[in-house]
Every structure is written in C-alpha cells, then in structure tokens.
Design a protein around this motif. Structure first.
Motif, PDB file in Angstrom:
ATOM      1  N   MET A   1      17.893  27.968 -18.938  1.00 56.39           N
ATOM      2  CA  MET A   1      17.455  28.490 -17.628  1.00 56.39           C
ATOM      3  C   MET A   1      16.387  28.300 -16.969  1.00 56.39           C
ATOM      4  O   MET A   1      15.274  29.206 -17.136  1.00 56.39           O
ATOM      5  N   ASN A   2      16.222  27.230 -16.092  1.00 62.03           N
ATOM      6  CA  ASN A   2      14.965  26.983 -15.531  1.00 62.03           C
ATOM      7  C   ASN A   2      14.969  27.339 -14.136  1.00 62.03           C
ATOM      8  O   ASN A   2      13.748  27.110 -13.613  1.00 62.03           O
ATOM      9  N   LEU A   3      15.806  27.995 -13.797  1.00 63.13           N
ATOM     10  CA  LEU A   3      15.863  28.618 -12.241  1.00 63.13           C
ATOM     11  C   LEU A   3      16.906  29.436 -12.265  1.00 63.13           C
ATOM     12  O   LEU A   3      17.935  29.278 -13.029  1.00 63.13           O
ATOM     13  N   LEU A   4      16.628  30.787 -11.668  1.00 64.23           N
ATOM     14  CA  LEU A   4      17.456  31.854 -11.506  1.00 64.23           C
ATOM     15  C   LEU A   4      18.242  31.720 -10.049  1.00 64.23           C
ATOM     16  O   LEU A   4      17.581  31.755  -9.080  1.00 64.23           O
ATOM     17  N   LEU A   5      19.510  31.403 -10.438  1.00 62.52           N
ATOM     18  CA  LEU A   5      20.571  31.240  -9.219  1.00 62.52           C
ATOM     19  C   LEU A   5      20.729  32.633  -8.796  1.00 62.52           C
ATOM     20  O   LEU A   5      21.311  33.338  -9.155  1.00 62.52           O
ATOM     21  N   LEU A   6      20.567  32.600  -7.324  1.00 58.51           N
ATOM     22  CA  LEU A   6      20.809  33.954  -6.656  1.00 58.51           C
ATOM     23  C   LEU A   6      22.066  33.524  -5.510  1.00 58.51           C
ATOM     24  O   LEU A   6      21.885  32.583  -4.739  1.00 58.51           O
ATOM     25  N   GLU A   7      22.888  34.767  -5.059  1.00 56.52           N
ATOM     26  CA  GLU A   7      23.571  34.393  -3.991  1.00 56.52           C
ATOM     27  C   GLU A   7      23.180  35.093  -2.923  1.00 56.52           C
ATOM     28  O   GLU A   7      22.603  36.200  -3.013  1.00 56.52           O
ATOM     29  N   PRO A   8      23.279  34.575  -1.737  1.00 58.19           N
ATOM     30  CA  PRO A   8      22.791  35.104  -0.279  1.00 58.19           C
ATOM     31  C   PRO A   8      23.029  36.716  -0.208  1.00 58.19           C
ATOM     32  O   PRO A   8      22.194  37.441   0.115  1.00 58.19           O
ATOM     33  N   GLN A   9      24.480  36.865  -0.751  1.00 55.23           N
ATOM     34  CA  GLN A   9      24.643  38.502  -0.379  1.00 55.23           C
ATOM     35  C   GLN A   9      24.131  39.180  -1.329  1.00 55.23           C
ATOM     36  O   GLN A   9      24.216  40.325  -0.974  1.00 55.23           O
ATOM     37  N   GLU A  10      23.361  38.792  -2.527  1.00 54.30           N
ATOM     38  CA  GLU A  10      22.592  39.549  -3.231  1.00 54.30           C
ATOM     39  C   GLU A  10      21.160  40.095  -2.713  1.00 54.30           C
ATOM     40  O   GLU A  10      20.495  41.086  -3.202  1.00 54.30           O
ATOM     41  N   VAL A  11      20.703  39.462  -1.623  1.00 54.17           N
ATOM     42  CA  VAL A  11      19.579  39.649  -1.188  1.00 54.17           C
ATOM     43  C   VAL A  11      19.470  40.633  -0.211  1.00 54.17           C
ATOM     44  O   VAL A  11      20.440  40.747   0.799  1.00 54.17           O
ATOM     45  N   THR A  12      18.722  41.611  -0.136  1.00 56.83           N
ATOM     46  CA  THR A  12      18.664  42.863   0.884  1.00 56.83           C
ATOM     47  C   THR A  12      17.883  42.479   1.987  1.00 56.83           C
ATOM     48  O   THR A  12      16.982  41.413   2.041  1.00 56.83           O
ATOM     49  N   ALA A  13      17.840  43.291   3.124  1.00 60.22           N
ATOM     50  CA  ALA A  13      17.106  43.112   4.375  1.00 60.22           C
ATOM     51  C   ALA A  13      15.619  42.897   4.202  1.00 60.22           C
ATOM     52  O   ALA A  13      14.950  42.150   4.617  1.00 60.22           O
ATOM     53  N   GLU A  14      15.419  43.578   2.798  1.00 61.57           N
ATOM     54  CA  GLU A  14      13.698  43.583   2.625  1.00 61.57           C
ATOM     55  C   GLU A  14      13.376  42.356   1.797  1.00 61.57           C
ATOM     56  O   GLU A  14      12.373  42.276   1.267  1.00 61.57           O
ATOM     57  N   GLY A  15      14.553  41.491   1.576  1.00 61.80           N
ATOM     58  CA  GLY A  15      14.107  40.285   0.566  1.00 61.80           C
ATOM     59  C   GLY A  15      14.224  40.611  -0.919  1.00 61.80           C
ATOM     60  O   GLY A  15      13.348  40.141  -1.672  1.00 61.80           O
ATOM     61  N   CYS A  16      14.957  41.853  -1.393  1.00 69.29           N
ATOM     62  CA  CYS A  16      14.708  42.086  -2.645  1.00 69.29           C
ATOM     63  C   CYS A  16      16.194  41.796  -3.240  1.00 69.29           C
ATOM     64  O   CYS A  16      17.217  41.813  -2.744  1.00 69.29           O
ATOM     65  N   VAL A  17      16.013  41.635  -4.573  1.00 69.18           N
ATOM     66  CA  VAL A  17      17.451  41.409  -5.364  1.00 69.18           C
ATOM     67  C   VAL A  17      17.383  42.304  -6.556  1.00 69.18           C
ATOM     68  O   VAL A  17      16.516  42.176  -7.498  1.00 69.18           O
ATOM     69  N   THR A  18      18.544  42.916  -6.756  1.00 69.85           N
ATOM     70  CA  THR A  18      18.720  43.743  -8.274  1.00 69.85           C
ATOM     71  C   THR A  18      19.709  42.988  -9.074  1.00 69.85           C
ATOM     72  O   THR A  18      20.766  42.707  -8.573  1.00 69.85           O
ATOM     73  N   LEU A  19      19.167  42.737 -10.062  1.00 70.94           N
ATOM     74  CA  LEU A  19      20.295  41.911 -11.337  1.00 70.94           C
ATOM     75  C   LEU A  19      20.435  42.721 -12.455  1.00 70.94           C
ATOM     76  O   LEU A  19      19.483  43.611 -13.040  1.00 70.94           O
ATOM     77  N   ALA A  20      21.557  43.008 -12.788  1.00 70.09           N
ATOM     78  CA  ALA A  20      22.019  43.589 -14.048  1.00 70.09           C
ATOM     79  C   ALA A  20      22.890  42.809 -15.042  1.00 70.09           C
ATOM     80  O   ALA A  20      23.380  43.292 -15.906  1.00 70.09           O
ATOM     81  N   ASP A  21      23.111  41.463 -14.715  1.00 71.22           N
ATOM     82  CA  ASP A  21      24.065  40.605 -15.292  1.00 71.22           C
ATOM     83  C   ASP A  21      23.201  39.598 -16.341  1.00 71.22           C
ATOM     84  O   ASP A  21      22.180  39.984 -16.816  1.00 71.22           O
ATOM     85  N   ARG A  22      23.864  38.674 -16.750  1.00 67.77           N
ATOM     86  CA  ARG A  22      23.129  37.829 -17.791  1.00 67.77           C
ATOM     87  C   ARG A  22      21.502  37.329 -17.162  1.00 67.77           C
ATOM     88  O   ARG A  22      21.259  37.000 -18.114  1.00 67.77           O
ATOM     89  N   ARG A  23      21.547  37.179 -16.040  1.00 68.69           N
ATOM     90  CA  ARG A  23      20.268  36.823 -15.602  1.00 68.69           C
ATOM     91  C   ARG A  23      19.183  37.914 -15.934  1.00 68.69           C
ATOM     92  O   ARG A  23      17.908  37.250 -16.365  1.00 68.69           O
TER      93      ARG A  23
END
Lengths: 237, 237
Positions: free
Chosen positions: B1-23
C-alpha cells in the motif's frame, strides 16, 4: 503445461518413455489425451519435438515415436538479480522469470527481506527448480535458468558483482531512477530488482558503486510480480 | 500500500479523517506509523497528496492536515477484454490490471471458461472492485477502472463489440497471430486476451469479424498473468 519435459535417461533404446508422475496425470486429467494423440514434448536441456501417446492406463502412460529436432525458444540475454521475495510470491515470480526466458537468477538478501524467508521450505533450491520447470512447461522451453543463491548482500555486491557486470549493461530498477532506456537492449544485461519497499539507500549506493545504473518505470510503483514482466518486456521489445 | 485511499465523505469539515478498518491496521502493523508522520494519501476518484497522522490507538487512527492537489498518474488509454480467469487467479490479474493503469476491464465468457467460475464469490463485482483498490493503492492511483461483466460471448461480440471498437485500435492476443506492432500505440486501444488454452477458433473468427486484428508475443506461450503486463508494456512503451 504446453510442453511435456522429458529427461534423457527416461528414454529407452526404442525411443519410448513411461510416465507415472504428475506428467502422466496431466495427460489424463487436463489434456484428456487418448492413444494415438500427438504430444508436444521437449528434452530437458535439449530440443523440442513430438511423441505419440502409445498407451495410457490409470497407472501409467507410454509415449513412443519420440522425435525432438527443433531448438527451444531463444533465451533473453539476462541475469536477473532479485531480492528474495516473500516465499508465497517466490513460486510465481520464479515461474514467470523462467517462462519469460531469463538465463540466470540470483536470489539476493536485502535489508527489507525478512530473515525468516530464507528458512522457508518454499525457497530452497529444489523448490525453485520446480518453479522453473513449471515456467518452461508453460513457455515451451527446455533449458533451466541457472540459479545462484546469495544470502549475504555485502560480500556478493563488493566481491562478486563487479566481475559479473563486466562487459554487460547493468541496470537497477528503482522508482526514483532515470527513465528507462528507450533503445532496445540486445546486449547481455544484468537487472537488479529490490524487495517490496525497495533496496535501502545503503544498498542502492553499493549497487551503483559496483557499476549499476538506476532506471525507473515511471510514476506507478509496481509489485515485484508486475515489475518483472514489465521490465523484461520494455528492455527486450 | 503506497497510497492510503480516502473517500470524500470520510473527511470532516476540519479536514480530518478517522480510520478503523484495514487502512488503520496497515498504518500500525506494516508502516509502523507514529503521530506526526506524513502519509501519502489520495481521494478516491480525485487527487493525491498528503496527510499527517494526528493520533493512533489500537482502535483507530486520526489523520489531519489533508492536502490533495496533485493529479493521479495518467491511465493507459486501454480497454482490456479478458476471458474470465480462474477465480484464484482473478484477484492477481485484476489487481495487476488496475496497478498498470487500464481504463476499463470487460470480463467475458469463453468456451474454455468453466461455467462454475461465474458462480465463485471471488469474481463478483464487489470483490473485483476490492482487487482494483489493491492495485490503485500499490500504484499510487485513485481512479477505479470501469468494470463490465459479459457472461455471454456471442451477444457481446456481435451486438456491442463493433461499436466499442469504433475509432480505436483493436488487438487480439493470439499465439499464432501477427507479430506485435513495433510502433508505440498512443491511440485508444482495445486488447482482448483469451483464457488459458486460448479462445477457440469459432471465437477467434467472431472477434476478427467484429474488427479485431491478431497479434502475437512470439514463440513463448505465456500464462495470462504474465501475458497481461508483457502486452501492456510492449503496447505502451
């Protein structure tokens, strides 16, 4: 299996061969061959040609009329130096390397190769030879690549690599290297491919000191399994 | 995994992302990332860039300072038509196709595709999409290839293929075809690759009638897994 590989000592004076191993099972269960069928065969290390399936029973298959007069496909004039892959990936990578026609494979240690990999039964030389055989059977080739195992990086790169590179084009696949040479390479070539994650900077430096030159496949970072066929196809169009 | 792929709806208004899955697990167990580390990230279907690991616990990782302004690597202008592979090989082949940057994959039935393959959970569209994601994460790409499933050969080749080929270069990989074109192809291309054992003569004839032209990789017969990267490397040098 596009070619049934036979060993010279298996052939009787009358030109017959009796098979009872996986080749026999392949004939019966995959090819569904019947007596009278012509089969594509090759002599390990020798020519390719044909034989007739004379008789087949659940226990054994007998081939006759063995004629092997055509040379196998030409090899690529390539020595591939590969950081030892994950044991489960090693089978596919070694099989593919033989399938694509490399002359020599050097399995090398690297900082990012886990020590446990070297202990795996899947990467012992007899197993690697069996992966090569699968590649030859697929590609219709008869000549096993030479295999060299170098489980210490520094002595190999310092003491043996410079002589190996003499008179040859020497390339190190590296994501941040130069662009791939655009002219076709027909001269003998040595190509080094690192582990997943790449050679560490110290190793890259050592390989360059030994006379290698970096090259890159571009922006995409490929798995070793995809990088090897891609590199070979680009280097030998 | 050379890139962590994020989905737009995962990003909060403050530009944060919380991950709890395989990433999240990859960050912790493979990358051993620590708070403050800069990570390479991409927005699925969008740009690539970076984020900072703000916080990580056994349960979750939080990214902040998300900035994605660079476009992902260019795609190859290629539609790959692939006879449905053995389910166990499908993962590697689909992953590799996405890794190498194809635009569209059409999985096609063929006489030599076992009927049972179509029933395997390993080749359902959600699974194929997950193989594509693995390829994108490896290559640093963000754009999923389009996937089309055609489980009947004749209606596809007769009714839909001719329109698909219009204005494009159309090649059928075939062991006994013409030599591979030597000039680089930069125009949109459709490439068809048969199952292990190849398309049967009836299918080859139908594909040629639809407007495809055969091409060969030479004397060696390659596994589909080796043929796909080799063909792509030769067609798009």
């Amino acid at each position: 299996m596009n070619l049934l590989l036979l060993e010279p000592q298996e052939v009787t004076a009358e030109g017959c061969v009796t098979l009872a191993d996986r080749r026999h099972h392949h004939l019966r269960t995959v090819l569904n061959s019947a007596p009278g069928d012509t089969l594509k065969v090759g002599m390990l290390g020798g020519n390719i040609g044909s034989a007739t399936l004379k008789e087949t029973t659940p226990e054994r298959s007998i081939l006759s009329d063995l004629v092997c007069t055509r040379p196998p496909p030409a090899k690529l004039p390539l020595t591939l130096i590969l950081a030892l892959p994950r044991p489960k990936a090693a089978r596919r990578i070694c099989r593919t390397a033989a399938e694509l026609g490399i002359e020599k494979l050097i399995l090398l240690n690297s900082y990012r190769v886990e020590k446990s990999y070297w202990q795996s039964p899947l990467v012992q030389t007899e197993r690697i030879a069996s992966y090569f055989l699968e590649g030859l059977e697929q590609a219709g080739d008869t000549v096993l690549p030479e295999l060299i195992v170098e489980n210490r990086f520094k002595p190999f790169v310092e003491d043996r690599l410079p002589a190996l590179l003499e008179g040859k084009r020497a390339l190190l696949a590296h994501p941040y290297g130069d662009a791939i040479p655009t002219e076709a390479i027909t001269e003998p070539t040595v190509l080094a491919v690192g582990p997943e994650g790449g050679f560490i900077p110290y190793e890259v430096e050592k390989l360059l000191l030994a006379g290698m030159q970096t090259m890159s496949l571009g922006e995409r970072i490929l798995r070793v399994e995809s990088a090897v066929p891609t590199l070979l196809a680009k280097l030998f169009p």
